[in-house]
Design an enzyme around this catalytic site. Structure first.
Site, PDB file in Angstrom:
ATOM      1  CE1 TYR A  41      45.441  26.875  43.577  1.00  0.00           C
ATOM      2  CE2 TYR A  41      44.341  28.385  45.083  1.00  0.00           C
ATOM      3  CZ  TYR A  41      45.090  27.239  44.868  1.00  0.00           C
ATOM      4  OH  TYR A  41      45.478  26.445  45.926  1.00  0.00           O
ATOM      5  CG  HIS A  77      59.297  59.512  15.169  1.00  0.00           C
ATOM      6  ND1 HIS A  77      60.532  59.008  15.433  1.00  0.00           N
ATOM      7  CD2 HIS A  77      58.438  58.953  16.072  1.00  0.00           C
ATOM      8  CE1 HIS A  77      60.453  58.156  16.468  1.00  0.00           C
ATOM      9  NE2 HIS A  77      59.182  58.109  16.860  1.00  0.00           N
ATOM     10  CG  ASP A  97      30.953  34.586  50.414  1.00  0.00           C
ATOM     11  OD1 ASP A  97      31.713  35.380  49.833  1.00  0.00           O
ATOM     12  OD2 ASP A  97      30.976  34.401  51.642  1.00  0.00           O
ATOM     13  CD  GLN A 154      52.231  23.867  45.163  1.00  0.00           C
ATOM     14  OE1 GLN A 154      52.624  24.913  45.655  1.00  0.00           O
ATOM     15  NE2 GLN A 154      51.852  22.826  45.890  1.00  0.00           N
ATOM     16  CB  THR A 190      37.888  36.079  53.516  1.00  0.00           C
ATOM     17  OG1 THR A 190      36.721  36.835  53.183  1.00  0.00           O
ATOM     18  CG2 THR A 190      37.706  35.436  54.883  1.00  0.00           C
ATOM     19  CD  GLU A 199      58.575  64.022  21.081  1.00  0.00           C
ATOM     20  OE1 GLU A 199      58.746  62.929  20.501  1.00  0.00           O
ATOM     21  OE2 GLU A 199      57.605  64.244  21.850  1.00  0.00           O
ATOM     22  CD  GLU A 235      37.597  39.341  50.300  1.00  0.00           C
ATOM     23  OE1 GLU A 235      37.500  38.472  49.419  1.00  0.00           O
ATOM     24  OE2 GLU A 235      37.919  39.088  51.477  1.00  0.00           O
ATOM     25  CG  HIS A 236      33.548  40.524  51.615  1.00  0.00           C
ATOM     26  ND1 HIS A 236      34.524  39.696  52.150  1.00  0.00           N
ATOM     27  CD2 HIS A 236      33.190  39.982  50.426  1.00  0.00           C
ATOM     28  CE1 HIS A 236      34.743  38.687  51.310  1.00  0.00           C
ATOM     29  NE2 HIS A 236      33.952  38.835  50.265  1.00  0.00           N
ATOM     30  CG  HIS A 292      36.233  32.098  54.437  1.00  0.00           C
ATOM     31  ND1 HIS A 292      36.242  31.328  53.312  1.00  0.00           N
ATOM     32  CD2 HIS A 292      35.122  32.874  54.342  1.00  0.00           C
ATOM     33  CE1 HIS A 292      35.196  31.609  52.555  1.00  0.00           C
ATOM     34  NE2 HIS A 292      34.487  32.544  53.168  1.00  0.00           N
ATOM     35  CD  GLN A 311      32.943  36.411  54.621  1.00  0.00           C
ATOM     36  OE1 GLN A 311      33.883  36.249  53.849  1.00  0.00           O
ATOM     37  NE2 GLN A 311      31.762  35.821  54.425  1.00  0.00           N
TER      38      GLN A 311
END
Length: 452
Positions: free
Chosen positions: A141, A441, A382, A205, A257, A436, A348-349, A282, A279
């Site tokens: 994306y 087994h 970036d 979507q 961001t 067990e 994040e940064h 954004h 930032q």
């Protein structure tokens, strides 16, 4: 960008004073600045409706959502290969050169990340292999709302290609001003990387189309489901990724961001202000946070913000972000407490503007990416550092990683035992199976040595 006259202090950039506070880990996390404008919980219902609509109604739902959210009419969202080629042909030479440099640096770093398979002889004839295998198909994306993030094409595609993913598809929002196609620079970046499967689909979507696939018919080619969905986006995209996790893999919840700057009195206020603004432009919900033990530095950064915000192109957006509850100064006793605050915030940064910045940065545990020293701004990451800018947000760097080659790989364990190697351990298998109460087994081992 600085002024010769005394600037007015940027008072909207609030202060959280933690000096002298003795807080538990939970209390410290709760004290961190976070946005109240939108949360996963507040949009989950609407996102679930979108996901369900695309899952059950396919192309009809995608067309309705394109008209509703993007103002475009759409019969099929796939971008013609001719449009990709045209976008690359018409791409400005200087932008192409910048993209090519970004690709080269990102590819160098991505190729170095790919792990080697490991084979171990546990005992003679008992061979185990830890094998890395790329996913078969990835859906990437690329945002295209307030900012046209052509660089996100590079950040998504390059590690997928380095991992060896054979089928790669990109989705990016349709743009009314470009005939319902994604922005031409995004298309050009895809073409430059050899990607010819691109869809004009935005938001939740797009995540739904990749996660569930869309059935075709005589007139419409299908959109095949993917194994992994990656890429940054707004709160709707991040929430959609959270909701489809388990149906597909995701990289992380890379939402709106955020930047945190840990700085002491050796830092340059004008650089910090510029990086906070970079930032904040954004998104109005972007987070810009300064962590410092210096009141003088905090005041100087506010003064620089007043000067620089006044002349920045997206002033209104920046002012909204810097004035929001998600942004501000956190005052701490010292750098030691500053590191603890940065780990609690899990940005994040995270930029480090301190004495011995590399040493300080190495002590940070929770961040999507750490930028060391005044010549490593977030905007470098970036675009052209070679690192990846698709990073976890909203505190999730405490447990999540940024996008990389590992995102597109899965490990398989291969077990190859000879008869003698199995015989050596057979008794242990039988005894554990009995303990067990799973005798079948043990029988599955014993039968291999029964005399017929």
């Amino acid at each position: 960008m600085t002024s010769q006259t005394a600037p007015v202090t940027f008072d909207a950039f609030r202060t959280i004073d933690l000096r002298g506070a003795k807080l538990s880990a939970a209390e410290l996390r709760a004290a961190m600045p976070r946005s109240s404008a939108a949360s996963f919980e507040s949009v989950a219902g609407r996102v679930e409706e979108i996901l369900d609509s695309v899952r059950t109604r396919g192309f009809a739902a995608l067309s309705e959502l394109a008209e509703r959210f993007d103002g475009v009419e759409q019969s099929h969202p796939r971008v013609p290969v001719s449009a990709l080629k045209q976008a690359l042909t018409e791409l400005a030479p200087e932008v192409r050169a910048a993209l090519e440099e970004s690709i080269e640096r990102a590819r160098t770093f991505a190729q170095a990340q790919k792990p080697e398979d490991v084979t171990v002889d546990i005992r003679p004839g008992a061979v185990l292999t830890h094998r890395w295998v790329p996913v078969g198909r990835a859906g990437l994306y690329v945002p295209g709302g307030l900012a046209v993030l052509a660089s996100s094409v590079v950040m998504n595609v390059v590690p997928a290609q380095a991992a060896g993913v054979e089928s790669i598809a990109i989705a990016s929002p349709p743009q009314k001003e470009f005939g319902g196609q994604p922005h031409p620079v995004i298309l050009a970046a895809a073409a430059l990387l050899g990607i010819d499967e691109v869809y004009a689909i935005g938001g939740a979507q797009a995540i739904a189309a990749f996660a569930y696939g869309v059935h075709g018919d005589a007139d419409k080619a299908p959109i095949e489901p993917v194994n992994v969905v990656t890429g940054p986006g707004n709160i709707y995209v991040a929430t959609a990724k959270r909701l489809v996790r388990g149906v597909v893999g995701i990289d992380a919840e890379a939402g709106t961001t955020e930047i945190a700057v840990l700085a002491d009195d050796t830092a340059q206020p004008r650089l910090i202000a510029a990086d906070l603004i970079s930032q904040a432009e954004h998104d109005p919900n972007a987070a810009s946070v300064l962590v410092t033990p210096s009141e003088e530095l905090a005041a100087a950064v506010r003064a620089e913000l007043s000067v620089q915000v006044a002349v920045t192109r997206h002033r209104e957006r920046v002012e909204t972000a810097l004035s929001g509850p998600q942004s501000g100064v956190i005052l701490v006793n010292d750098i030691e407490q500053g590191i603890a605050v940065c780990d609690a915030y899990a940005a994040e940064h995270l930029e480090i503007h301190t004495a011995e910045a590399a040493t300080v940065g190495a002590r940070v545990r929770n961040a999507g990416a750490v930028f060391v020293g005044e010549y490593s701004p977030v905007s470098l990451g970036d675009y052209c550092a070679g690192s990846n800018h698709v990073l976890p947000t909203a505190g999730t760097p405490a447990f999540a990683s940024g996008l990389g080659v590992h995102t597109f790989l899965r490990s398989m364990q291969v077990i190859d035992y000879s008869a003698e190697a199995l015989r050596e351990v057979a008794g242990h298998v039988v005894n554990l199976a009995r303990a067990e109460d799973l005798p079948g087994h043990g029988d599955a081992v014993k039968v291999r040595f029964d005399q017929h």
